[in-house]
Design a protein around this motif. Structure first.
Motif, PDB file in Angstrom:
ATOM      1  N   HIS A 208      -4.897   7.238  -2.994  1.00 54.28           N
ATOM      2  CA  HIS A 208      -5.251   8.526  -2.964  1.00 54.28           C
ATOM      3  C   HIS A 208      -4.266   9.508  -2.571  1.00 54.28           C
ATOM      4  CE1 HIS A 208      -9.530   7.648  -3.449  1.00 54.28           C
ATOM      5  NE2 HIS A 208      -9.572   6.541  -2.483  1.00 54.28           N
ATOM      6  N   SER A 209      -3.004   9.259  -3.170  1.00 57.69           N
ATOM      7  CA  SER A 209      -1.723  10.119  -2.887  1.00 57.69           C
ATOM      8  C   SER A 209      -1.977  11.392  -3.601  1.00 57.69           C
ATOM      9  CB  SER A 209      -0.593   9.406  -3.506  1.00 57.69           C
ATOM     10  OG  SER A 209      -0.263   8.250  -2.981  1.00 57.69           O
ATOM     11  N   GLU A 210      -1.465  12.415  -3.142  1.00 56.22           N
ATOM     12  CA  GLU A 210      -1.420  13.690  -3.300  1.00 56.22           C
ATOM     13  C   GLU A 210      -0.137  14.403  -4.116  1.00 56.22           C
ATOM     14  OE1 GLU A 210      -2.810  15.601   0.029  1.00 56.22           O
ATOM     15  OE2 GLU A 210      -5.126  15.135  -0.255  1.00 56.22           O
ATOM     16  N   ASP A 211       0.811  13.513  -4.126  1.00 57.40           N
ATOM     17  CA  ASP A 211       2.157  13.866  -4.702  1.00 57.40           C
ATOM     18  C   ASP A 211       2.765  13.192  -5.972  1.00 57.40           C
ATOM     19  OD1 ASP A 211       2.423  11.272  -3.781  1.00 57.40           O
ATOM     20  OD2 ASP A 211       4.188  11.612  -2.276  1.00 57.40           O
ATOM     21  N   GLY A 212       1.860  12.348  -6.531  1.00 59.78           N
ATOM     22  CA  GLY A 212       2.515  11.755  -7.947  1.00 59.78           C
ATOM     23  C   GLY A 212       2.658  10.315  -7.596  1.00 59.78           C
ATOM     24  N   THR A 213       2.321   9.874  -6.529  1.00 57.94           N
ATOM     25  CA  THR A 213       2.838   8.659  -6.373  1.00 57.94           C
ATOM     26  C   THR A 213       2.279   7.621  -7.566  1.00 57.94           C
ATOM     27  OG1 THR A 213       2.911   8.693  -4.010  1.00 57.94           O
ATOM     28  CG2 THR A 213       2.777   6.434  -4.819  1.00 57.94           C
TER      29      THR A 213
ATOM     30  N   GLU B 103       1.419   8.209 -10.650  1.00 58.58           N
ATOM     31  CA  GLU B 103       2.032   8.289 -12.049  1.00 58.58           C
ATOM     32  C   GLU B 103       3.547   7.855 -11.825  1.00 58.58           C
ATOM     33  OE1 GLU B 103      -1.352  10.841 -11.565  1.00 58.58           O
ATOM     34  OE2 GLU B 103       0.500  10.650 -10.085  1.00 58.58           O
ATOM     35  N   GLU B 104       4.257   7.898 -10.634  1.00 59.13           N
ATOM     36  CA  GLU B 104       5.617   7.374 -10.657  1.00 59.13           C
ATOM     37  C   GLU B 104       5.385   5.907 -10.644  1.00 59.13           C
ATOM     38  OE1 GLU B 104       9.756   8.430  -9.921  1.00 59.13           O
ATOM     39  OE2 GLU B 104       7.927   9.396 -10.798  1.00 59.13           O
ATOM     40  N   LEU B 105       4.481   5.305 -10.108  1.00 63.05           N
ATOM     41  CA  LEU B 105       4.559   3.896 -10.032  1.00 63.05           C
ATOM     42  C   LEU B 105       4.176   3.504 -11.477  1.00 63.05           C
ATOM     43  CD1 LEU B 105       2.021   3.354  -7.243  1.00 63.05           C
ATOM     44  CD2 LEU B 105       4.485   2.342  -7.221  1.00 63.05           C
ATOM     45  N   LEU B 106       3.173   4.085 -12.381  1.00 66.85           N
ATOM     46  CA  LEU B 106       2.844   3.584 -13.540  1.00 66.85           C
ATOM     47  C   LEU B 106       4.096   3.601 -14.488  1.00 66.85           C
ATOM     48  CD1 LEU B 106      -0.538   5.375 -14.215  1.00 66.85           C
ATOM     49  CD2 LEU B 106      -0.095   2.773 -13.902  1.00 66.85           C
ATOM     50  N   SER B 107       5.061   4.871 -14.269  1.00 60.55           N
ATOM     51  CA  SER B 107       6.279   4.943 -15.148  1.00 60.55           C
ATOM     52  C   SER B 107       7.367   3.902 -14.805  1.00 60.55           C
ATOM     53  CB  SER B 107       6.727   6.591 -14.694  1.00 60.55           C
ATOM     54  OG  SER B 107       7.923   6.624 -15.520  1.00 60.55           O
ATOM     55  N   LEU B 108       7.490   3.729 -13.589  1.00 63.32           N
ATOM     56  CA  LEU B 108       8.775   2.842 -13.336  1.00 63.32           C
ATOM     57  C   LEU B 108       8.530   1.362 -13.556  1.00 63.32           C
ATOM     58  CD1 LEU B 108      10.166   4.919 -10.222  1.00 63.32           C
ATOM     59  CD2 LEU B 108      10.879   4.757 -12.656  1.00 63.32           C
ATOM     60  N   THR B 109       7.277   0.920 -13.431  1.00 66.68           N
ATOM     61  CA  THR B 109       6.842  -0.628 -13.729  1.00 66.68           C
ATOM     62  C   THR B 109       6.354  -0.696 -15.173  1.00 66.68           C
ATOM     63  OG1 THR B 109       4.604  -0.081 -12.991  1.00 66.68           O
ATOM     64  CG2 THR B 109       6.125  -0.707 -11.382  1.00 66.68           C
ATOM     65  N   ALA B 110       6.399   0.275 -15.960  1.00 67.30           N
ATOM     66  CA  ALA B 110       5.872   0.008 -17.333  1.00 67.30           C
ATOM     67  C   ALA B 110       6.755  -1.156 -18.042  1.00 67.30           C
ATOM     68  CB  ALA B 110       6.030   1.244 -18.356  1.00 67.30           C
ATOM     69  N   GLY B 111       5.992  -2.235 -18.424  1.00 71.31           N
ATOM     70  CA  GLY B 111       6.839  -3.202 -19.464  1.00 71.31           C
ATOM     71  C   GLY B 111       7.217  -4.145 -18.434  1.00 71.31           C
ATOM     72  N   ASP B 112       6.969  -4.431 -16.980  1.00 75.93           N
ATOM     73  CA  ASP B 112       7.160  -5.412 -16.326  1.00 75.93           C
ATOM     74  C   ASP B 112       5.834  -6.080 -15.889  1.00 75.93           C
ATOM     75  OD1 ASP B 112       7.804  -7.349 -14.483  1.00 75.93           O
ATOM     76  OD2 ASP B 112       9.447  -6.017 -13.616  1.00 75.93           O
TER      77      ASP B 112
ATOM     78  N   PRO C 271       1.025  -1.162  -0.159  1.00 75.84           N
ATOM     79  CA  PRO C 271      -0.173  -0.139  -0.061  1.00 75.84           C
ATOM     80  C   PRO C 271       0.819   1.224  -0.158  1.00 75.84           C
ATOM     81  CG  PRO C 271       0.211  -0.988   2.050  1.00 75.84           C
ATOM     82  CD  PRO C 271       1.018  -1.671   1.367  1.00 75.84           C
ATOM     83  N   LEU C 272       0.531   2.325  -0.547  1.00 73.47           N
ATOM     84  CA  LEU C 272       1.135   3.474  -0.865  1.00 73.47           C
ATOM     85  C   LEU C 272       0.373   4.970  -0.837  1.00 73.47           C
ATOM     86  CD1 LEU C 272       2.435   1.624  -3.360  1.00 73.47           C
ATOM     87  CD2 LEU C 272       4.325   2.935  -3.005  1.00 73.47           C
ATOM     88  N   ARG C 273       0.740   5.561   0.326  1.00 72.17           N
ATOM     89  CA  ARG C 273      -0.004   6.964   0.383  1.00 72.17           C
ATOM     90  C   ARG C 273       1.055   7.873   0.485  1.00 72.17           C
ATOM     91  NH1 ARG C 273      -4.590   9.685   1.128  1.00 72.17           N
ATOM     92  NH2 ARG C 273      -4.610  11.349   2.773  1.00 72.17           N
ATOM     93  N   ASN C 274       1.055   9.009  -0.608  1.00 69.24           N
ATOM     94  CA  ASN C 274       2.075  10.122  -0.514  1.00 69.24           C
ATOM     95  C   ASN C 274       3.466   9.614  -0.275  1.00 69.24           C
ATOM     96  OD1 ASN C 274       0.078  12.000  -0.873  1.00 69.24           O
ATOM     97  ND2 ASN C 274      -0.337  12.153   1.393  1.00 69.24           N
ATOM     98  N   GLU C 275       3.947   8.428  -1.000  1.00 69.70           N
ATOM     99  CA  GLU C 275       5.082   7.957  -1.191  1.00 69.70           C
ATOM    100  C   GLU C 275       5.986   7.929  -2.461  1.00 69.70           C
ATOM    101  OE1 GLU C 275       6.441   6.433   1.511  1.00 69.70           O
ATOM    102  OE2 GLU C 275       4.718   5.820   2.735  1.00 69.70           O
ATOM    103  N   ARG C 276       5.957   8.985  -3.003  1.00 68.25           N
ATOM    104  CA  ARG C 276       6.476   9.209  -4.523  1.00 68.25           C
ATOM    105  C   ARG C 276       8.059   9.067  -4.265  1.00 68.25           C
ATOM    106  NH1 ARG C 276       9.017  12.600  -7.766  1.00 68.25           N
ATOM    107  NH2 ARG C 276       8.225  12.460 -10.175  1.00 68.25           N
ATOM    108  N   ASP C 277       8.536   9.775  -3.203  1.00 69.23           N
ATOM    109  CA  ASP C 277       9.977   9.699  -3.019  1.00 69.23           C
ATOM    110  C   ASP C 277      10.518   8.269  -2.619  1.00 69.23           C
ATOM    111  OD1 ASP C 277      10.080  12.612  -3.338  1.00 69.23           O
ATOM    112  OD2 ASP C 277       9.961  12.892  -0.963  1.00 69.23           O
ATOM    113  N   ASN C 278       9.672   7.052  -2.199  1.00 63.25           N
ATOM    114  CA  ASN C 278      10.154   6.018  -1.916  1.00 63.25           C
ATOM    115  C   ASN C 278       9.949   5.032  -3.209  1.00 63.25           C
ATOM    116  OD1 ASN C 278      11.283   5.456   0.551  1.00 63.25           O
ATOM    117  ND2 ASN C 278       9.156   6.084   1.442  1.00 63.25           N
TER     118      ASN C 278
END
Length: 371
Positions: free
Chosen positions: A78-83, A85-94, A47-54
């Motif tokens: 329901h993150s408010e820091d772009g978590t 979008e960052e997840l989608l970007s870094l896991t794309a293709g896996d 689970p992630l909430r406002n964890e973009r930096d992680n």
């Protein structure tokens, strides 16, 4: 201080050292099976909430996992820091990753508990492996965890990770979790019986058989808990399943808190609830920690000023106790010299946590309020 009370203090510290050493022998290490079994599917759930930096560190760690029969589900709550979008970007293709978006938090639910509940509903694995977003694990952690569970015939395993802290309060307070377990929990009983009162768990790292999880009602059975890890473990034991605590410090680490303020807020949220919201327990632990942890430091500072060097003995015994715990869990040994200060901070933290409840206020965490 009279000689009699000094002798009693010294004897108490000696007993504390011996008890901790013996008790630690029953904190099992993680070990993989000699003959690796990969027939059972594992669902890794975060689970992630406002964890973009992680997110980057988390994905980098999870992507090295070597267990082949694995799915990884990550839920943005329901993150408010772009978590998200960052997840989608870094896991794309896996194809091992599935990124989910959480539903609205229902009344009566703790936010993290609801997120874990949603993840469990989407999981397909025979085992559910719950990790926090700030966790980092070695590539073989699943093999080691499953191997330990099979060897010990356990339906659930949890453990407290290594904490690479970078802030004063985190250095002082976070590693004390290991100390509290080794000092207060009789691991011979906790790891060998299903008695719920002898239970500890850490929500950062939980592996549980799906069948046992469903039998106890999963996270829904502890939906309003602020210490859902411990309460879930107790439900497991209440239902006759074996739950064990392991030494995972060589296989997992956690960047638990990012600042002094977050450390204070996190401990304030969890401490009073973690001891059953008992005023008498706060008073008892205050006296116990003041005597065992704070007093030796005071004697070392003020007692030796009169030329009575033997007053250093309690402080030396306290250092030995904390140094042993830190050596077992991989934390810096210099922390042991600051144990009196850490003990005083822990006492202050307990009272701060209790006063929030006594004053009818709410605990604040990641933009949400909890009673």
């Amino acid at each position: 201080m009279s000689l009699l009370w000094f002798i009693i203090l010294v004897l108490g510290l000696i007993v504390m050292n011996l008890w901790t050493i013996i008790n630690s022998l029953f904190l099992y290490p993680l070990r993989a099976d000699k003959q690796e079994q990969t027939d059972q599917k594992v669902s890794l759930l975060v689970p992630l909430r406002n964890e973009r930096d992680n997110v980057e560190g988390l994905i980098s760690s999870l992507s090295t996992l070597t267990y082949p029969n694995l799915e990884m589900l990550l839920l943005d709550d329901h993150s408010e820091d772009g978590t998200y979008e960052e997840l989608l970007s870094l896991t794309a293709g896996d194809p091992r990753y599935t990124i989910l978006q959480g539903k609205e938090l229902p009344d009566g639910w703790n936010g993290k508990v609801h997120a874990c509940h949603q993840l469990s509903e989407k999981a397909e694995g025979d085992y559910l492996f719950f990790l926090d977003a700030d966790a980092r694990v070695v590539p073989t952690v699943i093999e080691k965890t499953l191997g330990t569970m099979r060897k010990r015939k356990a339906a659930m395993l949890s453990g407290f990770p290594f904490y690479p802290n970078h802030h004063f309060l985190s250095h002082m307070l976070v590693p004390l979790q290991h100390m509290v377990v080794l000092l207060h929990l009789p691991l011979f009983i906790a790891n060998r019986t299903t008695k719920p009162m002898f239970t500890a768990a850490c929500g950062i790292f939980i592996m549980i058989e799906r069948s046992a999880y469903q039998a106890v009602g999963g996270h829904e059975s502890v939906k309003d808990s602020l210490v859902e890890d411990v309460h879930l473990a107790r439900e497991v034991k209440k239902n006759g399943y074996r739950m064990i605590l392991a030494n995972i410090t060589s296989s997992a680490l956690s960047y638990m808190y990012e600042s002094n303020q977050e450390t204070w807020a996190g401990f304030k949220k969890n401490l009073y609830t973690g001891i059953g919201r008992s005023t008498w327990m706060v008073v008892f632990l205050t006296l116990l920690y003041a005597i065992l942890f704070v007093l030796p430091g005071a004697l070392a500072v003020f007692g030796t000023g009169t030329g009575t060097l033997y007053m250093l003995l309690p402080y030396v015994l306290l250092i030995m106790f904390k140094m042993y715990v830190d050596a077992r869990t991989g934390h810096p040994l210099w922390l042991s010299f600051l144990m009196p200060a850490a003990g005083a901070l822990l006492i202050a933290m307990m009272w701060a946590s209790m006063l929030v409840h006594k004053r009818g206020r709410s605990y604040q965490w990641k933009g949400r309020s909890y009673q």
